[in-house]
Write a protein that holds these residues in place. Structure first.
Motif, short mmCIF file in Angstrom:
data_model
loop_
_atom_site.label_atom_id
_atom_site.label_comp_id
_atom_site.label_asym_id
_atom_site.label_seq_id
_atom_site.Cartn_x
_atom_site.Cartn_y
_atom_site.Cartn_z
N ASN A 103 0.83 -1.20 0.00
CA ASN A 103 0.00 0.00 0.00
C ASN A 103 0.86 1.25 0.00
O ASN A 103 1.76 1.35 -0.86
CB ASN A 103 -1.16 -0.03 1.01
N ASP A 104 0.64 2.19 0.86
CA ASP A 104 1.19 3.54 0.71
C ASP A 104 2.68 3.65 0.35
O ASP A 104 3.50 2.95 0.93
CB ASP A 104 1.05 4.31 2.03
N PRO A 105 3.03 4.61 -0.50
CA PRO A 105 4.44 4.97 -0.66
C PRO A 105 4.93 5.67 0.60
O PRO A 105 4.18 6.45 1.19
CB PRO A 105 4.45 5.94 -1.84
N TYR B 297 7.78 1.48 0.96
CA TYR B 297 6.33 1.29 0.82
C TYR B 297 5.80 0.33 1.89
O TYR B 297 6.54 -0.50 2.41
CB TYR B 297 5.97 0.78 -0.58
N GLN B 298 4.53 0.51 2.20
CA GLN B 298 3.84 -0.38 3.12
C GLN B 298 3.75 -1.75 2.43
O GLN B 298 3.29 -1.85 1.29
CB GLN B 298 2.43 0.16 3.42
N PHE B 299 4.15 -2.78 3.14
CA PHE B 299 4.36 -4.06 2.47
C PHE B 299 3.95 -5.21 3.39
O PHE B 299 4.29 -5.21 4.58
CB PHE B 299 5.86 -4.17 2.14
N PHE C 49 -3.71 8.51 14.74
CA PHE C 49 -2.73 9.57 14.95
C PHE C 49 -1.46 9.12 14.25
O PHE C 49 -0.59 8.50 14.86
CB PHE C 49 -2.54 9.70 16.47
N ARG C 50 -1.41 9.37 12.94
CA ARG C 50 -0.32 8.70 12.21
C ARG C 50 0.10 9.41 10.93
O ARG C 50 -0.44 10.41 10.54
CB ARG C 50 -0.76 7.28 11.86
N ASP C 51 1.07 8.77 10.28
CA ASP C 51 1.57 9.14 8.96
C ASP C 51 2.28 10.50 8.95
O ASP C 51 1.88 11.42 8.22
CB ASP C 51 0.44 9.13 7.92
N PRO C 52 3.36 10.64 9.72
CA PRO C 52 4.06 11.92 9.79
C PRO C 52 4.67 12.32 8.45
O PRO C 52 5.22 11.48 7.74
CB PRO C 52 5.18 11.67 10.82
N PHE D 12 -8.18 11.67 8.81
CA PHE D 12 -7.56 12.26 7.64
C PHE D 12 -6.20 11.58 7.51
O PHE D 12 -5.27 11.94 8.22
CB PHE D 12 -7.37 13.75 7.92
N GLU D 13 -6.09 10.56 6.66
CA GLU D 13 -4.84 9.78 6.64
C GLU D 13 -3.81 10.41 5.72
O GLU D 13 -4.12 11.18 4.82
CB GLU D 13 -5.11 8.37 6.12
N CYS D 14 -2.58 10.00 5.93
CA CYS D 14 -1.47 10.31 5.02
C CYS D 14 -1.47 11.76 4.53
O CYS D 14 -1.50 12.01 3.32
CB CYS D 14 -1.50 9.37 3.83
#
Ligand code: FRU
Length: 557
Positions: free
Chosen positions: A125-127, A141-143, A252-255, A305-307
């Motif tokens: 998933n996410d880069p 990347y999320q793997f 509470f994530r994805d800095p 509100f992600e990423c």
């Protein structure tokens, strides 16, 4: 038994899980005096343990698994790893020994992208951690290296010299040991994060998630930091933000970290009182962080509100982010939004906003700046469950890296110019007429069309029996239309007044459509069992086509 010659590699990395008590990996090598050296390592009991077994260079090994299952295995540890990448191994079904796999083998299927990045196999998933460092573009990347579905998260890693051709590198981060050992009740791992590159080193910020299988008040998300000076070795992680600020959700994530003037800022995805929010932190040194206030509150988003991303671009500021668990009025699920405006004294004043991608299969995009360009990559997601698993397949891929710009408060994006290097055979050049191309070899192509004025049309992009994907422009505007698949009936509508230019990228199961020089972009997956592609323009007034060109696209593998 098959043999593996280690060549320049000095390490075997193998993810193995016991099928019976004592299940293990065995590595045998012959010595000059005729004797054999044997190394054995126990596989994980209830989970895939990440085993690292040292090897000698240029030596023949017999690698076998006994009573264990292997999800991913490769050779690593060569001196020029950034250039050569890892060397994947596969298991011979007949005798259970491992051999060096054809490194492009799994990219040959009819539903496997040929020029969009996807991992060797399994879930992505996410880069994360996008940056340029000492001559290479890096993409983490999320793997989930074990299966074609989301699970406890690892960070995968790839590098590129040109943003187009990618080289696979070793897995970088794994879920916390306690999560792996208690998978029936706990989930989490190394969640999304970013990189800040300077000349000498790269600093990473990421979220560590640990919590029950159902997210809730017991979920813990913390922000961690690590460093690397060569992008092969990574420091221990240290926790820099241990808990959300008062009033913010457990999400509470994805800095994402940026520098403005002499301050460091971090944006984080969260929610406040049931409204999606991007939280703003500040720091003088990049290590000690203080909560400032919400950068943005989005009442249309309830969960999180992600990423988020936040950047200065073309004299304005742009925030982007992913709307978790949100349906828009067209039925689209989990869209991404951008906001443009000013940023003064830590306050972001939004002046305009719009959808990042109207196809809604582009999520969690992240950007980075290099040599004056702002480049963004998004995860090609599948929120309508249209994936067709195949053996040794991958689930998920990345968009073409896009160069971002702001014009009149609107976000524009076009594929990075480097993508032109993949231009293959010319399939069509012409104007003033409708177009019908069938049997397009490899189903990987690019089409560009210019219209003298807004023109009503239907463009067929892919077809498999009763199933199809088209781009339709009519009275109600431009939209992607799917038929016979789970996303049928959802209106993938572009927010443009008229269509004057199209740049369409088909890559087997992925369609990316760039409208009017990047005024709107739509990404949509469509699985076709057919090895050949099709393209058909059916315009009401074909004389409006002032130029059109179709070319095949070369594989990056
Ligand atoms: C978005 C996301 C992120 C999180 C990651 C976990 O797709 O949910 O918010 O960090 O995926 O894999």
């Amino acid at each position: 038994m098959k043999k593996v010659n280690s060549a320049k590699y000095t390490c075997l990395e193998i993810f193995a899980r016991q099928l019976a008590e004592g299940g293990k990996i065995r590595v045998l090598s012959g010595n000059a005096d005729g004797s054999q050296t044997m190394v054995e390592k126990l596989a994980g009991k209830n989970y895939f343990a990440w085993l690292k077994i040292p090897l000698k260079e240029d030596t023949d090994y017999e690698i076998t698994g006994e009573d264990c299952e292997v999800s991913l295995s490769y050779l690593s540890g060569s001196k020029d790893l950034l250039e050569t990448g890892v060397c994947y191994l596969e298991k011979d079904q007949a005798d259970g020994s491992f051999y060096i796999a054809g490194q492009t083998a799994w990219y040959d299927g009819s539903t496997r992208e040929t020029y969009h990045f996807s991992p060797w196999k399994n879930w992505i998933n996410d880069p994360n951690g996008l940056c340029w460092f000492q001559g290479y573009y890096h993409m983490f990347y999320q793997f989930n290296p074990h299966e074609q579905r989301w699970s406890n998260m690892y960070w995968g890693h790839a590098v590129s010299r040109d943003l187009v051709h990618w080289t696979h590198l070793p897995v970088v981060l794994a879920p916390q040991e306690e999560i792996l050992e208690n998978q029936e009740s706990v989930k989490g791992g190394a969640f999304s994060g970013c990189a800040v590159a300077s000349d000498e080193e790269v600093v990473f910020y990421l979220t560590r998630h640990k919590g029950p299988l159902q997210d809730g008040e017991d979920t813990v998300e913390q922000q961690w930091m690590m460093h690397s000076r060569d992008m092969i070795h990574f420091s221990e992680e240290t926790c820099v933000i241990g808990q959300p600020p008062e009033g913010a959700s457990f999400d509470f994530r994805d800095p994402k970290v940026l520098r403005v003037g002499d301050r460091w800022y971090m944006v984080l995805g969260s929610a406040i009182a049931g409204q999606g929010a991007i939280l703003l932190y500040e720091s003088a040194d990049g290590e000690k962080w203080e909560y400032a206030h919400p950068l943005l509150v989005e009442k249309r988003v309830k969960r999180c509100f992600e990423c988020p991303d936040f950047m200065e671009l073309d004299g304005t500021y742009v925030a982007t982010g992913a709307w978790m668990e949100h349906y828009d009025e067209c039925g689209r699920y989990q869209m991404c939004r951008y906001y443009t405006g000013t940023f003064r004294d830590g306050e972001f004043a939004v002046e305009n906003d719009g959808w990042f991608d109207f196809g809604s299969n582009c999520y969690a995009m992240q950007s980075f700046a290099h040599q004056g360009r702002r480049i963004s990559i998004g995860w090609i997601s599948d929120f309508y469950g249209e994936h067709v698993p195949c053996e040794n397949g991958a689930y998920g891929s990345m968009t073409i890296p896009r160069e971002l710009h702001v014009r009149d408060g609107k976000l524009y994006m076009m594929p990075v110019r480097e993508i032109r290097a993949l231009k293959g055979k010319t399939l069509y050049v012409g104007k003033g007429e409708n177009i019908s191309l069938t049997g397009i070899e490899g189903n990987a192509y690019r089409v560009r069309i210019g219209f003298s004025e807004n023109t009503f049309f239907t463009i067929l992009l892919g077809e498999d029996g009763e199933r199809s994907i088209s781009l339709v422009n009519e009275e109600e505007g431009l939209r992607i239309v799917t038929k016979g698949v789970k996303s049928e009936g959802i209106c993938f509508k572009a927010d443009v007044e008229e269509v004057r230019e199209l740049e369409i990228y088909m890559d087997r199961r992925v369609a990316e459509v760039y409208v009017n020089g990047g005024e709107a972009v739509g990404t949509k997956v469509f699985y076709s069992g057919s090895a050949a592609g099709c393209f058909a323009l059916d315009a009401e007034t074909p004389e409006n086509v002032v130029w059109a060109e179709a070319v095949g696209m070369k594989s990056i593998w």
